[in-house]
Structures are given as C-alpha cells and as structure tokens.
Design an enzyme around this catalytic site. Structure first.
Site, mmCIF file in Angstrom:
data_model
loop_
_atom_site.group_PDB
_atom_site.id
_atom_site.type_symbol
_atom_site.label_atom_id
_atom_site.label_comp_id
_atom_site.label_asym_id
_atom_site.label_seq_id
_atom_site.Cartn_x
_atom_site.Cartn_y
_atom_site.Cartn_z
ATOM 1 N N GLY A 107 0.980 -1.198 0.048
ATOM 2 C CA GLY A 107 -0.083 0.024 -0.077
ATOM 3 C C GLY A 107 0.763 1.186 0.032
ATOM 4 O O GLY A 107 2.045 1.257 -0.190
ATOM 5 N N ASN A 108 0.264 2.433 0.180
ATOM 6 C CA ASN A 108 0.835 3.594 0.485
ATOM 7 C C ASN A 108 0.371 4.456 1.418
ATOM 8 O O ASN A 108 -0.547 4.178 1.929
ATOM 9 C CB ASN A 108 1.107 4.220 -0.973
ATOM 10 C CG ASN A 108 -0.277 4.568 -1.615
ATOM 11 O OD1 ASN A 108 -0.885 5.430 -1.028
ATOM 12 N ND2 ASN A 108 -0.648 4.080 -2.870
ATOM 13 N N HIS A 109 0.998 5.770 1.518
ATOM 14 C CA HIS A 109 0.644 6.733 2.730
ATOM 15 C C HIS A 109 -0.458 7.578 2.611
ATOM 16 O O HIS A 109 -0.848 8.496 3.220
ATOM 17 C CB HIS A 109 1.949 7.259 3.055
ATOM 18 C CG HIS A 109 2.830 6.589 3.944
ATOM 19 N ND1 HIS A 109 2.524 5.900 5.198
ATOM 20 C CD2 HIS A 109 4.149 5.985 3.397
ATOM 21 C CE1 HIS A 109 3.686 5.257 5.268
ATOM 22 N NE2 HIS A 109 4.559 5.359 4.370
ATOM 23 N N SER A 110 -1.057 7.485 1.182
ATOM 24 C CA SER A 110 -2.171 8.412 0.942
ATOM 25 C C SER A 110 -3.390 8.203 2.089
ATOM 26 O O SER A 110 -3.658 7.420 2.420
ATOM 27 C CB SER A 110 -2.808 8.080 -0.384
ATOM 28 O OG SER A 110 -4.034 8.810 -0.612
#
Ligand code: PMT
Length: 418
Positions: A209-212
């Site tokens: 995933g990512n930090h959005s």
C-alpha cells in the site's frame, strides 16, 4: 491565522446540538466567536451552553445591549457568518430581509462571507419555496451548503441531514482564507474523483500500500459538491477523512478495481480527477492462506506485475470516444526531485506522458503532501500554463484547482438537469 470575528447563528432545529463542536473549533483556533441563536434554537440548546463555549454573552434580541448597538455592530465587524442549522424558516426570513431578531438583523449588516448549513426534513428541503429561497441566497453571494442524505429526526431518512461539524468547519475555514472560494459555478457538472491509496493483496492479511490519507481527494469532492457538481468519489484506503455531504462514495481496494470503476463512471462524466495514489505494481500471486514464517528460512521473493495506468487509459478512452470527448481529465503527480531533475521537471514530463489536460504536481517525502492537512504545488496545463498553488489547507488547494477546472468545463457552467 489572524484572530477573526466569527458569528455562529443557530436556527431552531434538532441539529442545533451539533453546532457546539463548530463553536469549539473556532474558539480553540483563537477566534472571537459570537453565538446568535434564534428564540426557537434555545428550545434545543440552552443559552448557558453557548455562552460557556463561546466565552461571550449570548442574546437573541435586537433590544438587548442597545447602548452598544449590537444588531448593527456585530454584523459589521464579522469576518465570517455560519448559520447552522439553517432552517427553512430562517432562510425564508433571510431572503425577505427581516430583522426581527439579532441574527437576521446582523445578516443585513454583515458584508463578509455567509455560510448557510441547511438541516430539515426532505419535504421541506425540496419544497419549491425553499428551493427558490436557496437560489436567491446563492444569487446574492451566500454559500448555501447542499445537505447530506441520511438519518433525519425520528425514523425517516433522506436529503436534509446537516453536514458533520468537521465539514462545516472546513468550509468555514476556507471562506476565512478566501472569501470567494465557493461560487456556485459547477451546477450540473458531473464529476468523478478518485482518492486514497490502492491496496494490492499479498495474502488474506497483507498488502502492498501507500501513505495516501485521501484528504486531498476528499477535499476536492467536498468543494466540488458545494459548488454544485454531481460528484462520485471513488475511494481507496484512507485515514477516514469523513464522507463529504452530497457526494456518492464508491469504495475500492486494488488498482484494478479502481480502473474498473473509473472507466465505467467516466463514461457519464464531464470532469475526471485522478488524485488517488495508485500502486504501479501488484504481487503476481495472491496466496489463499496467510504466508507462514519458515523457521530460520529466508522469505520468498515477491514477484510483481505492472498495474494498468488508469489515467493514461482514460485519456485513450476519451480519444477513442468511449468517454465524452469534451470531458476534462485532471491527474496528480506525487514527485520527488533527483539527479535527473527537480519536482517541476518531472511534473512537466509526466504531463506530456499521461496526456491529461491538467496535472497537479505536489512534492512528496519528508512529511509533505501524504497524510498532511496542508499542501502546495503547481497546476500544469496542457497549453503550457503553469500556476503556483500556494501553501495552504487541502481544501484551499482544492478550491484553486476547481477554479481552473470550472474555466475548462464546456461553456463554464452546465445547467442543472433537476
Ligand atoms: O491522500 P493524501 O494523504 O491527501 O495525499 C494526497 C496525494 C499526495 C496522494 C495526492 O495529492 C497525489 O499526489 N496523488 C497522486 C499520487 C500518485 O499516484 O502519483 P503518481 O505520480 O504515481 O501518478 C501520476 C498520476 O497517474 C496520478 O493521477 C495517479 O492517480 C495516476 N496513476 C498512477 C499509477 C497508475 N498505475 N495509474 C494511474 O492512473
């Protein structure tokens, strides 16, 4: 932010209790808050509560504090007026220019932004008299929020629910930053906005995933809906920024789910905004069971496959007539500078590669953009125009992006079909 004079008018509706959080928001931010309930509002929340929360005396009447000419002075000095809940009766009195209590009298002398936050039963909201009153108030430059749909007083549900206090505060803050940030200029424009991050499953418990946080995309959806657009928000994983009022929210997990929704919804859209942080890669295989740790063994390498480029695909779809050829397509670029160039250089190259009409370039890394409440960057247009987006709240950044989008939508404003 400098200390502002904020009037919070409270109408006589059950949602009056929710406005206490809005009062707190402004006092905690250091502003001078004057609460002006109508007489009916005091049936729901007592004067003592409003006085304690605002730290100022509270009156409903024009004839209190006559020596201070409060009914003229408070409106004149206000930097922002928020009216929540704005009942059908209160908006009708505002339209008629009545001055039969302190709040309506103050509305006549206020020259600052006025934010009406309606809350009422669906039939009252949809009544032609209310519809006409809302149109009149908007025509005079006031911002009248489109309410949320959901649970109303009692057992009924429908349009007319007061938006959440955090949303009211976000828009109030926006109007303090920029008085003309919420014109009603996107009426009837169909908009699809993606937000948040995609999650690419590895096994039933793990993902890439990512930090959005979704904050930037949700701020765009919120501001667009309150400017009149019919917004569908396609949301990946977020830190729960709260569903915006009057917005249809569709949730997705992976990049491929996002692609499916975007290409479907874009067929009926005038504007498509890709602010989601999409994973470029996904694990080739998704294990059916949790991948176990082997005793002392090295983890198996994860083989990755490339995800589709959704934004570039939408541009192709438009070129081949699968989505409206007049539509406006906006991308985002999360960039860091490196040996090959700065953030802006990479942004310019990305605009050329993706082929969209507008590209919002934001620098990321070192606590920037991802997960923050503020943002800054540039808005690059395919005609070579470059606009600086100054540092400010993500809602403020959204309003500046939407100004440019509104100027590109065919004819600037599409008449509402309702
Ligand atoms: O959510 P927040 O915490 O508020 O943070 C906001 C944000 C930093 C996520 C947002 O402002 C932002 O920059 N979003 C785009 C992030 C991104 O994926 O950038 P990119 O440079 O990798 O992609 C460029 C564009 O192509 C983006 O519009 C992206 O949605 C799109 N894309 C990317 C990869 C892919 N496979 N398909 C795509 O459509």
């Amino acid at each position: 932010m400098t200390r502002a004079h904020v009037i919070i008018g409270v109408g006589g509706g059950i949602a009056a209790y929710k406005v206490c959080s809005v009062i707190r928001h402004y006092t905690e931010a250091g502003h001078d808050v004057r609460v002006m309930p109508t007489r009916a509002a005091l049936n729901f929340v007592g004067r003592a509560t409003f006085e304690a929360l605002s730290g100022n005396p509270v009156s409903t009447e024009v004839f209190d504090d006559v020596d201070e000419v409060a009914h003229v002075a408070l409106g004149r000095q206000a930097d922002l007026v928020i009216i929540a809940p704005a009942t059908a009766d209160l908006m009708a009195r505002a339209v008629a220019g009545r001055a039969d209590d302190l709040l309506t009298a103050s509305l006549l002398t206020a020259r600052c932004p006025v934010l009406f936050v309606p809350a009422m039963h669906t039939e009252m909201w949809e009544h032609p008299a209310t519809v006409a009153n809302v149109e009149t108030l908007r025509g005079r430059g006031a911002v009248v929020m489109t309410p949320a749909s959901g649970r109303l007083t009692g057992s009924d549900t429908g349009a007319g629910r007061m938006p959440e206090p955090s949303e009211i505060a976000a828009l109030g803050d926006l109007l303090l930053d920029r008085a003309d940030a919420l014109p009603y200029d996107l009426d009837g424009v169909r908009m699809v906005i993606s937000a948040g991050g995609t999650r690419e499953a590895l096994d039933p418990v793990r993902y890439l995933g990512n930090h959005s946080s979704g904050k930037q995309g949700y701020a765009l959806a919120r501001a667009a809906a309150q400017r009149g657009a019919a917004v569908t928000l396609v949301s990946g994983a977020t830190s729960d920024p709260g569903d915006p009022a009057a917005v249809t929210v569709v949730t997705v997990d992976s990049a491929r789910e996002l692609q499916e929704q975007m290409s479907l919804l874009a067929r009926e859209a005038d504007v498509v905004i890709m602010s989601a942080a999409v994973a470029d890669f996904r694990p080739v295989a998704v294990a059916d069971a949790k991948i176990k740790k082997t005793a002392g063994g090295e983890p198996a390498p994860i083989e990755l496959a490339t995800n589709p480029d959704i934004l570039a695909g939408l541009v192709t779809d438009r070129g081949e007539g699968r989505i409206p050829t007049e539509s406006v397509i906006v991308g985002f670029a999360a960039e860091t500078g490196d040996a090959d160039g700065g953030v802006l250089d990479h942004g310019r190259a990305k605009l050329r590669r993706k082929g969209c009409d507008l590209l919002v370039v934001n620098a990321v890394g070192e606590g920037k953009a991802f997960g923050t409440d503020d943002n800054t960057g540039w808005l690059l247009a395919s005609d070579g125009t470059e606009t600086v987006l100054p540092f400010g709240s993500k809602t403020l950044m959204a309003s500046r992006i939407l100004d440019v989008v509104a100027s590109l939508v065919p004819h600037g404003q599409v008449p509402s079909s309702t």
